[in-house]
Design a protein around this motif. Structure first.
Motif, PDB file in Angstrom:
ATOM      1  N   THR A 150       0.803  -1.215   0.000  1.00 42.48           N
ATOM      2  CA  THR A 150       0.000   0.000   0.000  1.00 42.48           C
ATOM      3  C   THR A 150       0.844   1.278   0.000  1.00 42.48           C
ATOM      4  N   HIS A 151       2.166   1.140   0.115  1.00 41.90           N
ATOM      5  CA  HIS A 151       3.030   2.324   0.145  1.00 41.90           C
ATOM      6  C   HIS A 151       4.392   1.992  -0.451  1.00 41.90           C
ATOM      7  N   VAL A 152       4.990   2.993  -1.115  1.00 38.59           N
ATOM      8  CA  VAL A 152       6.326   2.833  -1.692  1.00 38.59           C
ATOM      9  C   VAL A 152       7.154   4.075  -1.389  1.00 38.59           C
ATOM     10  N   GLY A 153       8.425   3.861  -1.128  1.00 36.00           N
ATOM     11  CA  GLY A 153       9.391   4.937  -0.943  1.00 36.00           C
ATOM     12  C   GLY A 153      10.641   4.622  -1.742  1.00 36.00           C
ATOM     13  N   LEU A 154      11.535   5.567  -1.842  1.00 32.20           N
ATOM     14  CA  LEU A 154      12.785   5.398  -2.590  1.00 32.20           C
ATOM     15  C   LEU A 154      13.942   5.448  -1.600  1.00 32.20           C
ATOM     16  N   TYR A 155      14.758   4.395  -1.593  1.00 34.78           N
ATOM     17  CA  TYR A 155      15.863   4.286  -0.648  1.00 34.78           C
ATOM     18  C   TYR A 155      16.971   5.271  -0.987  1.00 34.78           C
ATOM     19  N   LEU A 156      17.492   5.953   0.031  1.00 35.00           N
ATOM     20  CA  LEU A 156      18.628   6.861  -0.143  1.00 35.00           C
ATOM     21  C   LEU A 156      19.898   6.156   0.329  1.00 35.00           C
ATOM     22  N   GLN A 157      20.048   5.969   1.625  1.00 38.07           N
ATOM     23  CA  GLN A 157      21.141   5.195   2.224  1.00 38.07           C
ATOM     24  C   GLN A 157      21.029   5.280   3.735  1.00 38.07           C
ATOM     25  N   GLY A 158      21.749   4.423   4.436  1.00 37.67           N
ATOM     26  CA  GLY A 158      21.753   4.462   5.891  1.00 37.67           C
ATOM     27  C   GLY A 158      20.392   4.262   6.521  1.00 37.67           C
ATOM     28  N   GLY A 159      19.514   3.463   5.902  1.00 41.33           N
ATOM     29  CA  GLY A 159      18.175   3.241   6.441  1.00 41.33           C
ATOM     30  C   GLY A 159      17.199   4.357   6.160  1.00 41.33           C
ATOM     31  N   LEU A 160      17.582   5.310   5.318  1.00 44.46           N
ATOM     32  CA  LEU A 160      16.770   6.483   5.029  1.00 44.46           C
ATOM     33  C   LEU A 160      16.065   6.348   3.690  1.00 44.46           C
ATOM     34  N   MET A 161      14.791   6.723   3.653  1.00 49.26           N
ATOM     35  CA  MET A 161      14.042   6.747   2.396  1.00 49.26           C
ATOM     36  C   MET A 161      13.435   8.122   2.204  1.00 49.26           C
ATOM     37  N   ILE A 162      13.081   8.432   0.958  1.00 43.42           N
ATOM     38  CA  ILE A 162      12.289   9.620   0.634  1.00 43.42           C
ATOM     39  C   ILE A 162      10.968   9.104   0.100  1.00 43.42           C
ATOM     40  N   HIS A 163       9.868   9.749   0.522  1.00 50.74           N
ATOM     41  CA  HIS A 163       8.542   9.283   0.116  1.00 50.74           C
ATOM     42  C   HIS A 163       7.515  10.388   0.272  1.00 50.74           C
ATOM     43  N   ALA A 164       6.350  10.145  -0.308  1.00 50.77           N
ATOM     44  CA  ALA A 164       5.190  11.017  -0.149  1.00 50.77           C
ATOM     45  C   ALA A 164       4.237  10.263   0.770  1.00 50.77           C
ATOM     46  N   PRO A 165       4.206  10.597   2.066  1.00 49.95           N
ATOM     47  CA  PRO A 165       3.529   9.753   3.051  1.00 49.95           C
ATOM     48  C   PRO A 165       2.005   9.663   2.970  1.00 49.95           C
ATOM     49  N   LYS A 166       1.311  10.814   2.999  1.00 54.20           N
ATOM     50  CA  LYS A 166      -0.152  10.745   3.126  1.00 54.20           C
ATOM     51  C   LYS A 166      -0.759  12.112   2.887  1.00 54.20           C
ATOM     52  N   THR A 167      -2.079  12.130   2.704  1.00 53.98           N
ATOM     53  CA  THR A 167      -2.819  13.381   2.528  1.00 53.98           C
ATOM     54  C   THR A 167      -2.533  14.319   3.704  1.00 53.98           C
ATOM     55  N   GLY A 168      -2.268  15.575   3.379  1.00 52.05           N
ATOM     56  CA  GLY A 168      -1.968  16.572   4.394  1.00 52.05           C
ATOM     57  C   GLY A 168      -0.488  16.692   4.703  1.00 52.05           C
ATOM     58  N   ASP A 169       0.320  15.828   4.116  1.00 51.32           N
ATOM     59  CA  ASP A 169       1.757  15.826   4.369  1.00 51.32           C
ATOM     60  C   ASP A 169       2.488  16.278   3.112  1.00 51.32           C
ATOM     61  N   VAL A 170       3.806  16.230   3.150  1.00 51.49           N
ATOM     62  CA  VAL A 170       4.647  16.629   2.020  1.00 51.49           C
ATOM     63  C   VAL A 170       5.705  15.555   1.780  1.00 51.49           C
ATOM     64  N   VAL A 171       6.349  15.608   0.614  1.00 50.54           N
ATOM     65  CA  VAL A 171       7.461  14.709   0.327  1.00 50.54           C
ATOM     66  C   VAL A 171       8.529  14.961   1.386  1.00 50.54           C
ATOM     67  N   ARG A 172       8.959  13.886   2.036  1.00 56.59           N
ATOM     68  CA  ARG A 172       9.907  13.999   3.141  1.00 56.59           C
ATOM     69  C   ARG A 172      10.795  12.761   3.223  1.00 56.59           C
ATOM     70  N   THR A 173      11.801  12.835   4.059  1.00 56.38           N
ATOM     71  CA  THR A 173      12.645  11.676   4.319  1.00 56.38           C
ATOM     72  C   THR A 173      12.218  11.050   5.635  1.00 56.38           C
ATOM     73  N   THR A 174      12.411   9.738   5.727  1.00 54.57           N
ATOM     74  CA  THR A 174      12.076   8.994   6.936  1.00 54.57           C
ATOM     75  C   THR A 174      13.117   7.912   7.146  1.00 54.57           C
ATOM     76  N   GLN A 175      13.528   7.743   8.362  1.00 54.17           N
ATOM     77  CA  GLN A 175      14.457   6.673   8.731  1.00 54.17           C
ATOM     78  C   GLN A 175      13.613   5.411   8.898  1.00 54.17           C
ATOM     79  N   PHE A 176      13.389   4.663   7.802  1.00 54.17           N
ATOM     80  CA  PHE A 176      12.430   3.562   7.846  1.00 54.17           C
ATOM     81  C   PHE A 176      12.923   2.382   8.668  1.00 54.17           C
ATOM     82  N   LEU A 177      14.213   2.109   8.710  1.00 50.71           N
ATOM     83  CA  LEU A 177      14.707   0.970   9.488  1.00 50.71           C
ATOM     84  C   LEU A 177      14.533   1.183  10.990  1.00 50.71           C
ATOM     85  N   GLY A 178      14.564   2.442  11.417  1.00 47.11           N
ATOM     86  CA  GLY A 178      14.395   2.748  12.829  1.00 47.11           C
ATOM     87  C   GLY A 178      12.964   3.089  13.205  1.00 47.11           C
ATOM     88  N   SER A 179      12.053   3.089  12.240  1.00 45.12           N
ATOM     89  CA  SER A 179      10.671   3.465  12.494  1.00 45.12           C
ATOM     90  C   SER A 179       9.875   2.275  13.016  1.00 45.12           C
TER      91      SER A 179
END
Length: 193
Positions: A150-179
Motif C-alpha cells: 500500500t506504500h512505496v518509498g525510494l531508498y537513499l542510504q543508511g536506512g533512510l528513504m524519501i517518500h510522499a507519506p499521506k494526505t496533508g503531508d509533504v514529500v519527506r525523508t524517513t528513517q524507515f529501518l528505525g521506524s
C-alpha cells in the motif's frame, strides 16, 4: 525515535551541486541545478556537511536526486507523472503534488526507467533486492498484508528513504529501518531497470 535529515547543496565546478545528508555525512546525489538553495531553505536549523563519498552517475543516484529535488512538495492522492507533480484524483483533485507511487514513477523516469503509477505494479517491475543489499534508488514497499503493498518509498542510504507519506503531508525523508511503523510493515525492495 525519529531521525531528521537535512540536505545541503554544495557548489562544484561546472554548475554542479551535491546534496549532502547530515545524518550520514554522505553525498546522496550530484545534480545539475542552481546551487543557490541553502540548507536552511530546505530544513531549518541544520548544519553544513563536508564529507563527500558518492555521486549520481548510477540510475539509482539519478532517481534519488530527482526525488530529493521534490522535498516539501505536497501530497496529492493520485498525483504525479513522469513529468513532475500534477493534480491528483478524488481527495487529491484540488492539490498539485505527488502520491507515493507518483513520486517514485517521476524519480525513475528521470533515470530513463518507466514505472506504472500504482504501488502494486511497481512491486512487480524490477528485481527483488534483499534488505542487506539495498542501493540508492531501490524501491521500498510497505503494508498490504498478503495483497499488493500500500506504500512505496525510494531508498537513499543508511536506512533512510524519501517518500510522499499521506494526505496533508509533504514529500519527506524517513528513517524507515528505525521506524516502529515502517520496519514492521516492510514488504520488500525492488531495483527497477
Amino acid at each position: 525515535m525519529t531521525a531528521h535529515i537535512c540536505f545541503r547543496w554544495l557548489a562544484l565546478s561546472g554548475g554542479l551541486a551535491v546534496i549532502l545528508g547530515t545524518l550520514t555525512g554522505t553525498a546522496i546525489a550530484t545534480v545539475s541545478e542552481d546551487p543557490g538553495a541553502s540548507c536552511s531553505t530546505l530544513v531549518p536549523d541544520c548544519s553544513p556537511v563536508v564529507k563527500i563519498e558518492r555521486d549520481a552517475r548510477t540510475r539509482g543516484g539519478i532517481a534519488a536526486a530527482a526525488a530529493l529535488k521534490q522535498l516539501g512538495t505536497r501530497f496529492s492522492w493520485g498525483g504525479g507523472s513522469s513529468s513532475g507533480p500534477t493534480r491528483g484524483i478524488g481527495v487529491g483533485a484540488l492539490t498539485i503534488g505527488f502520491d507515493c507511487s507518483g513520486l517514485t514513477m517521476y524519480a525513475w523516469s528521470r533515470a530513463g526507467v518507466r514505472l506504472g503509477h500504482y504501488t502494486g505494479a511497481q512491486f512487480r517491475q524490477g528485481r527483488r533486492v534483499p534488505l542487506g543489499d539495498l542501493r540508492t534508488g531501490d524501491l521500498l514497499f510497505f503494508g498490504g498484508g498478503s495483497g499488493d503493498p500500500t506504500h512505496v518509498g525510494l531508498y537513499l542510504q543508511g536506512g533512510l528513504m524519501i517518500h510522499a507519506p499521506k494526505t496533508g503531508d509533504v514529500v519527506r525523508t524517513t528513517q524507515f529501518l528505525g521506524s516502529p511503523y515502517y520496519r514492521v510493515v516492510f514488504r520488500g525492495a525492488v531495483r527497477p531497470g
